[in-house]
Motif scaffolding. Structure first.
Motif, PDB file in Angstrom:
ATOM      1  N   ALA A   1      12.148   7.853   3.578  1.00 18.77           N
ATOM      2  CA  ALA A   1      11.954   6.522   3.008  1.00 18.77           C
ATOM      3  C   ALA A   1      12.102   6.512   1.502  1.00 18.77           C
ATOM      4  N   ASN A   2      12.609   5.397   0.986  1.00 22.08           N
ATOM      5  CA  ASN A   2      12.615   5.140  -0.444  1.00 22.08           C
ATOM      6  C   ASN A   2      11.201   4.740  -0.828  1.00 22.08           C
ATOM      7  N   LEU A   3      10.569   5.569  -1.697  1.00 23.84           N
ATOM      8  CA  LEU A   3       9.165   5.296  -2.016  1.00 23.84           C
ATOM      9  C   LEU A   3       9.022   4.421  -3.250  1.00 23.84           C
ATOM     10  N   THR A   4      10.159   4.103  -3.893  1.00 23.80           N
ATOM     11  CA  THR A   4      10.051   3.399  -5.174  1.00 23.80           C
ATOM     12  C   THR A   4      10.173   1.886  -5.028  1.00 23.80           C
ATOM     13  N   ASP A   5      10.657   1.416  -3.871  1.00 23.38           N
ATOM     14  CA  ASP A   5      10.809  -0.031  -3.759  1.00 23.38           C
ATOM     15  C   ASP A   5       9.567  -0.657  -3.127  1.00 23.38           C
ATOM     16  N   GLY A   6       9.565  -1.951  -3.034  1.00 22.17           N
ATOM     17  CA  GLY A   6       8.383  -2.675  -2.550  1.00 22.17           C
ATOM     18  C   GLY A   6       8.304  -2.765  -1.039  1.00 22.17           C
ATOM     19  N   ILE A   7       9.244  -2.160  -0.357  1.00 24.21           N
ATOM     20  CA  ILE A   7       9.274  -2.288   1.104  1.00 24.21           C
ATOM     21  C   ILE A   7       8.738  -1.015   1.739  1.00 24.21           C
ATOM     22  N   TRP A   8       7.785  -1.182   2.640  1.00 19.35           N
ATOM     23  CA  TRP A   8       7.157  -0.046   3.308  1.00 19.35           C
ATOM     24  C   TRP A   8       7.539  -0.022   4.763  1.00 19.35           C
ATOM     25  N   ARG A   9       7.841   1.196   5.243  1.00 18.96           N
ATOM     26  CA  ARG A   9       8.174   1.353   6.650  1.00 18.96           C
ATOM     27  C   ARG A   9       6.942   1.045   7.506  1.00 18.96           C
ATOM     28  N   PHE A  10       5.789   1.497   7.035  1.00 17.46           N
ATOM     29  CA  PHE A  10       4.541   1.225   7.758  1.00 17.46           C
ATOM     30  C   PHE A  10       3.660   0.375   6.852  1.00 17.46           C
ATOM     31  N   THR A  11       3.379  -0.811   7.296  1.00 21.64           N
ATOM     32  CA  THR A  11       2.619  -1.709   6.431  1.00 21.64           C
ATOM     33  C   THR A  11       1.225  -1.933   6.990  1.00 21.64           C
ATOM     34  N   GLU A  12       0.266  -1.972   6.094  1.00 18.83           N
ATOM     35  CA  GLU A  12      -1.100  -2.323   6.468  1.00 18.83           C
ATOM     36  C   GLU A  12      -1.649  -3.179   5.359  1.00 18.83           C
ATOM     37  N   ALA A  13      -2.766  -3.837   5.646  1.00 22.31           N
ATOM     38  CA  ALA A  13      -3.353  -4.708   4.637  1.00 22.31           C
ATOM     39  C   ALA A  13      -3.663  -3.907   3.368  1.00 22.31           C
ATOM     40  N   ASP A  14      -4.222  -2.706   3.555  1.00 25.56           N
ATOM     41  CA  ASP A  14      -4.473  -1.829   2.410  1.00 25.56           C
ATOM     42  C   ASP A  14      -3.340  -0.817   2.357  1.00 25.56           C
ATOM     43  N   GLN A  15      -2.385  -1.026   1.460  1.00 31.20           N
ATOM     44  CA  GLN A  15      -1.197  -0.193   1.440  1.00 31.20           C
ATOM     45  C   GLN A  15      -1.529   1.245   1.042  1.00 31.20           C
ATOM     46  N   LEU A  16      -2.575   1.419   0.234  1.00 29.38           N
ATOM     47  CA  LEU A  16      -2.974   2.755  -0.195  1.00 29.38           C
ATOM     48  C   LEU A  16      -3.473   3.564   1.005  1.00 29.38           C
ATOM     49  N   ALA A  17      -4.317   2.947   1.830  1.00 23.36           N
ATOM     50  CA  ALA A  17      -4.835   3.605   3.031  1.00 23.36           C
ATOM     51  C   ALA A  17      -3.694   3.934   3.976  1.00 23.36           C
TER      52      ALA A  17
END
Lengths: 476, 285
Positions: free
Chosen positions: B220-236
């Motif tokens: 995954a590209n970790l620098t953009d705003g799009i996450w492969r796995f999304t959760e309410a708390d993105q850090l968690a």
């Protein structure tokens, strides 16, 4: 001849036919007597309006038909105006206008449409005119009807039916010509190259016209047409209709030779001429009734008799029931119906006027994609997808350029609109475009966004159309 | 019932009750008989024309040989004949050529909806809007590359994500540091400590020195705003992914990410169509 002789002779003439003309109950064919007069002339004049129906399709505008109702291509050409299915809503205002116009005219002056303009009346008039030219007056026609089928009868009937069919055929062809190229139609029709719909339509018109105007005639007005039935609720005591002046006419009585009329006898001499000339065979002296198409021919007949016997004309006249009964009549402008009807008429006129004036040659519709409503892109922008529908109502294709109002959106990018789009004429061209706006520059979840489509035709005239849609982003 | 018939001449049936209430035997009305014979004629005619009587292993075929299924098949053939010119072109061209052809790609865009709905929309949602745990197809962030060829390969062969679980090799503090570093990256924040850890723990081996991912590996590209796995708390969410990996064997909390291969399920032409259809969602490169 002495004066007395003249009087006797004309009296005989006056009553000669009185027994022949009976009131129409549908069991015998009505053969109305034709005589000249004011309303007869008026009727010919109004009949002539239908000439437009016959010659209209032959008018040209440039290299195409001036008025063409092009059903296969779903467009109506009316001189310089082209109407597409998208403009259909205006038709409802046009229909409203004519429906109310009919109501207004009926409320004020009765069945003017029936008496002077209705195709059933006009065509029947022409058909009976042909009949009279070939077969003679009502008495002769009645005799011929009862006569056995000998060669003379067969020949005269053949002539009559051929002429009727000719008129019916012209009617069908003229109707069809409004929907296709009129000149080509006549060529194609006779080299058997026309569409099957043409032959079906024309033959339906031939049969229909022959049957309705030739055979059924006034029975159509009596038993088929709903208008006769609803007229009773549309006219009232103030409506001006052909009326028999009961007060003056009754008690009716024949003029007798060498015998003065009794004192209580009215002006009606009971000559039955009003019934004789009536194309639907009603007796107007019985008052207003469903069979009366208000053509005024009985006024002509009665006035002619009144002149002959030296009495004032107008025993049958255009008057309201209130007028006949000597009641005071409200002036037109003080009747509420006039105001209500006029208001509705105005609404429909304004509707059509607004529709026509607001009609654009180029129209833009914007559909925002429903799923997904927006997409987050890797550079942090929010992307919305739209389908633009460009409707080109002109006669030629036009290159158009799509643009968007960027003033409310900082850093907006429009994708898919880099090239000019060919807007195909007479139809809708769909274009998919994407709009990207940096997420941080969005202030609302949903913001209005204005699209514009612009183009120039071959003469250099600029056309433009705007349409507002929404730009949707994530929840704030 | 009366023994003696008091009405002998009217042709009654002899059933008489209450002195004069009796049953007559009048024929049915003419119109009824006509309808009755017409019905019989209809049945005979129907049987001659259409299949009617079931036999042991077959049925009477009728003179016309008509069957409902043949009528259906004819209608399908008619539609297919209409589509054939476009379908032939699609079969002969590569996905890239289809994309370049305005008319063909418009055809695919219009006709691909059914195919996408049947095969793809269950996970990726209509319009490629994506679902929780299933990637959005309408954006321009592609794990395995967003060119038309790469999309086609993904559909044909499927993809299986792969990331080691780091719960055993990294301390909880290190996972915290890395997670906040990558979440910060997508928000444009610099974090020297995180960056050092990212490099020393060899995250770059898969995600690249610039942390922008590698299409060949599907990282995954970790620098953009799009996450492969999304959760309410993105850090968690990032912590869980680092700790438990993706499709990591033996880890109950690992992320599941697998795209099935469609090459055995769809024809090659259909796969090309789907590639073009997905590309046109607006994220193709």
């Amino acid at each position: 001849m002495s004066e007395k002789q003249i009087q006797e002779q004309s009296l005989e003439e006056l009553y000669a036919e009185a027994h022949e003309h009976t009131i129409n109950v549908g069991d015998v064919k009505i053969h109305a007597k034709r005589m000249g007069g004011k309303f007869r002339n008026l009727k010919w004049a109004s009949n002539l309006l239908w000439i437009v129906f016959f010659i209209g399709p032959f008018l040209r505008l440039g290299d195409r038909q001036a008025i063409l109702l092009d059903i296969p291509n779903r467009q109506f050409h009316i001189f310089n105006l082209t109407l597409l299915p998208q403009d259909l809503w205006m038709l409802s205002f046009v229909l409203l206008f004519f429906a109310i116009l009919l109501a207004v005219v009926t409320a004020l002056a009765g069945r003017v449409w029936c008496g002077f303009f209705c195709f059933q009346t006009v065509w029947t008039d022409v058909f009976t005119w042909i009949e009279e030219k070939l077969e003679g007056g009502p008495a002769k026609r009645r005799k011929l009807e009862k006569a056995p089928w000998n060669s003379a009868k067969i020949i005269v009937r053949l002539k009559k039916y051929s002429l009727w069919i000719l008129v019916a055929f012209l009617t069908g062809m003229s109707f069809t010509a409004w929907f296709t190229d009129a000149y080509q139609l006549w060529v194609d029709f006779f080299i058997l190259n026309a569409a099957s719909t043409v032959y079906i339509t024309v033959s339906m018109f031939v049969v229909g016209t022959f049957f309705l105007a030739g055979i059924l005639r006034e029975q159509t007005c009596f038993w088929l047409c709903p208008y006769a039935r609803i007229q009773a609720v549309m006219i009232d005591d103030t409506t001006i209709v052909p009326s028999y002046d009961v007060k003056r006419g009754e008690k009716r009585g024949r003029i007798l030779k060498n015998k003065p009329a009794p004192e209580d006898q009215g002006d009606c001499v009971d000559c039955n001429q009003c019934v004789a000339v009536c194309p639907t065979g009603v007796d107007i002296r019985g008052g207003q009734q469903e069979g009366c198409i208000m053509c005024g021919l009985c006024l002509d007949a009665c006035d002619a008799v009144m002149e002959k016997i030296n009495k004032p004309t107008g025993l049958i006249k255009y008057a309201s029931w209130d007028g006949i009964m000597g009641k005071e009549e409200l002036p037109l402008l003080k009747r509420p119906r006039v105001w209500v009807y006029s208001a509705i008429l105005m609404v429909s006129v304004i509707g059509v006027t607004l529709g026509l004036s607001g009609m654009e040659s180029l129209e833009l519709k914007v559909l925002h994609a429903r799923q997904p409503l927006f997409v987050l892109q890797s550079d942090g922008t929010i992307q919305n997808r739209y389908t633009l529908k460009v409707l080109n109502k002109m006669n030629a294709d036009m290159n158009v350029i799509i643009s968007v109002d960027k003033s409310e959106f900082k850093g907006l990018k429009l994708l898919g609109a880099e090239k000019e789009v060919v807007a195909v004429h007479g139809t809708v061209t769909p274009v998919t475009i994407f709009v990207k706006v940096p997420k941080k520059n969005l202030t609302e979840k949903s913001q209005p966004i204005l699209f514009t489509v612009k183009g120039k035709d071959s003469d250099g005239n600029e056309y433009k159309s705007n349409r507002e849609s929404v730009f949707i982003g994530p929840k704030r | 019932m009366s023994e003696n018939n008091p009405f002998p001449d009217e042709g009654n049936t002899g059933h008489i009750w209450d002195d004069n209430l009796r049953e007559l035997s009048n024929p049915p009305p003419n119109w009824w008989m006509m309808a009755w014979y017409a019905s019989i004629a209809f049945v005979i005619g129907y049987g001659l024309i259409y299949p009617m009587i079931p036999l042991a292993n077959t049925f009477t075929k009728g003179l016309t040989g008509w069957t409902a299924i043949s009528e259906f098949n004819e209608a399908v053939a008619e539609v297919e004949a209409m589509r054939k010119p476009n379908e032939d072109k699609i079969a002969a061209k590569t996905a890239k050529e289809i994309l370049a052809d305005d008319e063909l790609s418009a055809y695919v865009e219009a006709s691909g909806k059914v195919l996408f709905g049947d095969n793809c929309a269950a996970c990726h949602a209509t319009g490629g809007a994506g679902n929780d745990g299933y990637p959005v197809l309408a954006d321009d962030d592609w794990l395995y590359g967003g060119t038309i060829e790469q999309i086609q390969a993904t559909i044909a062969n499927g993809r299986k994500g792969m990331m080691t679980a780091h719960a055993a090799t990294l301390s909880e503090a290190e996972i915290d540091t890395l997670a906040s570093y990558v979440v910060g990256l997508s928000e444009g924040k610099a974090d020297e400590k995180g960056k050092a850890l990212f490099q020393s723990k060899a995250c770059f081996a898969c995600h690249g020195m610039d942390a922008k991912g590698m299409a060949a590996l599907g990282s995954a590209n970790l620098t953009d705003g799009i996450w492969r796995f999304t959760e309410a708390d993105q850090l968690a969410s990032a912590k869980r992914t680092i700790a438990h990996g993706v499709n990591a064997a033996g880890d109950a909390e690992t992320r599941n990410a697998e795209m099935p291969a469609f090459k055995d399920k769809l024809s090659e032409a259909d796969i090309k169509k789907m590639a073009v259809y997905v590309y046109k969602f607006g994220g193709g490169k």
